[in-house]
Scaffold this motif. Structure first.
Motif, PDB file in Angstrom:
ATOM      1  N   THR A  81      36.071  47.565  53.528  1.00 43.04           N
ATOM      2  CA  THR A  81      36.428  46.259  54.070  1.00 43.04           C
ATOM      3  C   THR A  81      35.565  45.145  53.480  1.00 43.04           C
ATOM      4  N   ALA A  82      34.437  45.509  52.861  1.00 41.49           N
ATOM      5  CA  ALA A  82      33.588  44.517  52.202  1.00 41.49           C
ATOM      6  C   ALA A  82      34.104  44.181  50.804  1.00 41.49           C
ATOM      7  N   LEU A  91      46.285  62.546  57.320  1.00 42.26           N
ATOM      8  CA  LEU A  91      47.355  62.043  58.177  1.00 42.26           C
ATOM      9  C   LEU A  91      46.828  61.684  59.558  1.00 42.26           C
ATOM     10  N   GLU A  92      45.944  62.520  60.100  1.00 38.49           N
ATOM     11  CA  GLU A  92      45.326  62.233  61.398  1.00 38.49           C
ATOM     12  C   GLU A  92      44.514  60.936  61.331  1.00 38.49           C
ATOM     13  N   ALA A  93      43.729  60.779  60.264  1.00 43.40           N
ATOM     14  CA  ALA A  93      42.912  59.569  60.104  1.00 43.40           C
ATOM     15  C   ALA A  93      43.799  58.329  60.009  1.00 43.40           C
ATOM     16  N   PHE A  94      44.899  58.426  59.289  1.00 47.77           N
ATOM     17  CA  PHE A  94      45.825  57.304  59.188  1.00 47.77           C
ATOM     18  C   PHE A  94      46.393  56.971  60.564  1.00 47.77           C
ATOM     19  N   GLY A  95      46.737  57.994  61.335  1.00 45.86           N
ATOM     20  CA  GLY A  95      47.302  57.801  62.657  1.00 45.86           C
ATOM     21  C   GLY A  95      46.357  57.130  63.639  1.00 45.86           C
ATOM     22  N   ASN A 155      44.081  54.939  62.687  1.00 47.01           N
ATOM     23  CA  ASN A 155      43.625  53.728  61.989  1.00 47.01           C
ATOM     24  C   ASN A 155      42.276  53.904  61.301  1.00 47.01           C
ATOM     25  N   GLY A 156      42.040  55.064  60.753  1.00 46.04           N
ATOM     26  CA  GLY A 156      40.814  55.297  59.990  1.00 46.04           C
ATOM     27  C   GLY A 156      40.858  54.625  58.631  1.00 46.04           C
ATOM     28  N   PHE A 157      42.071  54.374  58.149  1.00 47.68           N
ATOM     29  CA  PHE A 157      42.232  53.642  56.894  1.00 47.68           C
ATOM     30  C   PHE A 157      43.605  52.990  56.875  1.00 47.68           C
ATOM     31  N   LEU A 158      43.717  51.951  56.074  1.00 44.78           N
ATOM     32  CA  LEU A 158      44.980  51.259  55.836  1.00 44.78           C
ATOM     33  C   LEU A 158      45.431  51.575  54.420  1.00 44.78           C
ATOM     34  N   VAL A 159      46.719  51.463  54.201  1.00 44.40           N
ATOM     35  CA  VAL A 159      47.255  51.656  52.852  1.00 44.40           C
ATOM     36  C   VAL A 159      47.985  50.387  52.445  1.00 44.40           C
ATOM     37  N   LYS A 181      39.299  51.855  53.644  1.00 44.88           N
ATOM     38  CA  LYS A 181      38.614  52.582  54.698  1.00 44.88           C
ATOM     39  C   LYS A 181      38.068  51.597  55.722  1.00 44.88           C
ATOM     40  N   LEU A 182      38.412  51.837  56.977  1.00 45.94           N
ATOM     41  CA  LEU A 182      37.965  50.974  58.062  1.00 45.94           C
ATOM     42  C   LEU A 182      36.739  51.597  58.715  1.00 45.94           C
TER      43      LEU A 182
END
Length: 98
Positions: free
Chosen positions: A11-12, A55-59, A61-65, A91-92
């Motif tokens: 995010t930086a 997929l779990e991390a995406f669900g 909000n562990g990261f955006l695409v 990566k959030l």
């Protein structure tokens, strides 16, 4: 045939690396782009488990695409791939104590 460049970013705005992958398809669902990205990092038997964790991390909000400048929010959303397409995995970082 085109080229997808997978970019990891914070995010930086820090780019942590990128890798190019040849694709023959003109359209792919986001979940398949994630599978191919994970396959670059965790080839072999560990790829399936790593894919499920991604997929779990995406669900959660562990990261955006981002594909180009557009955020893709659904795993089944079909992404149109140009001759060269940049896919950014942003990566959030969770807020501490927040």
């Amino acid at each position: 045939m085109g080229m997808v460049t997978f970019v990891d970013e914070t995010t930086a705005g820090e780019r942590l690396g990128s890798v190019g992958v040849s694709v023959t398809e003109e359209r792919l669902p986001l979940r398949e782009l994630i599978r191919r990205r994970v396959g670059q990092e965790a080839p072999g038997e560990g790829a399936d488990a790593a894919y499920e964790r991604a997929l779990e991390a995406f669900g959660r909000n562990g990261f955006l695409v981002l594909v180009g400048e557009r955020q893709i929010t659904e795993l089944d959303e079909v992404v149109r791939l140009a001759e060269t397409t940049e896919v950014t995995f942003l990566k959030l970082v969770p807020l501490v104590g927040g």
